[in-house]
Design a protein around this motif. Structure first.
Motif: not given
Length: 91
Positions: A16-24, A47-62
């Protein structure tokens, strides 16, 4: 609660901590994307928006895993196990 369940709960907590770091990181990529957009570097925005969306998805499982491991019964059982373990070690 058995030691295996407690260790599993701790590992899920680390995940969970790792997923929150990815969300950050996703938030940081979003900010970088906005800066690139404002400076007219439009070829980098996608490219930046694609990376952002890819990482922001981790908030749900976290959030779901954080909710699952913070049940009051599990917290009480974990505390009780650690108290009993400390009593056995220092007795």
């Amino acid at each position: 609660m058995s030691p295996a369940k407690i260790y599993l709960r701790d590992l899920i907590g680390l995940a969970v901590v790792g997923m929150f770091i990815l969300t950050a990181l996703g938030v940081i990529f979003s900010i970088v994307g906005v800066v690139h957009y404002l400076t007219n570097a439009n070829h980098l925005v996608a490219q930046d928006i694609q990376l952002a969306i890819t990482h922001l998805v981790f908030i749900v499982p976290a959030l779901l895993l954080g909710y699952a491991i913070s049940r009051p019964q599990w917290i009480a059982a974990t505390k009780q196990y650690r108290i009993e373990k400390a009593r056995k070690e220092y007795a």
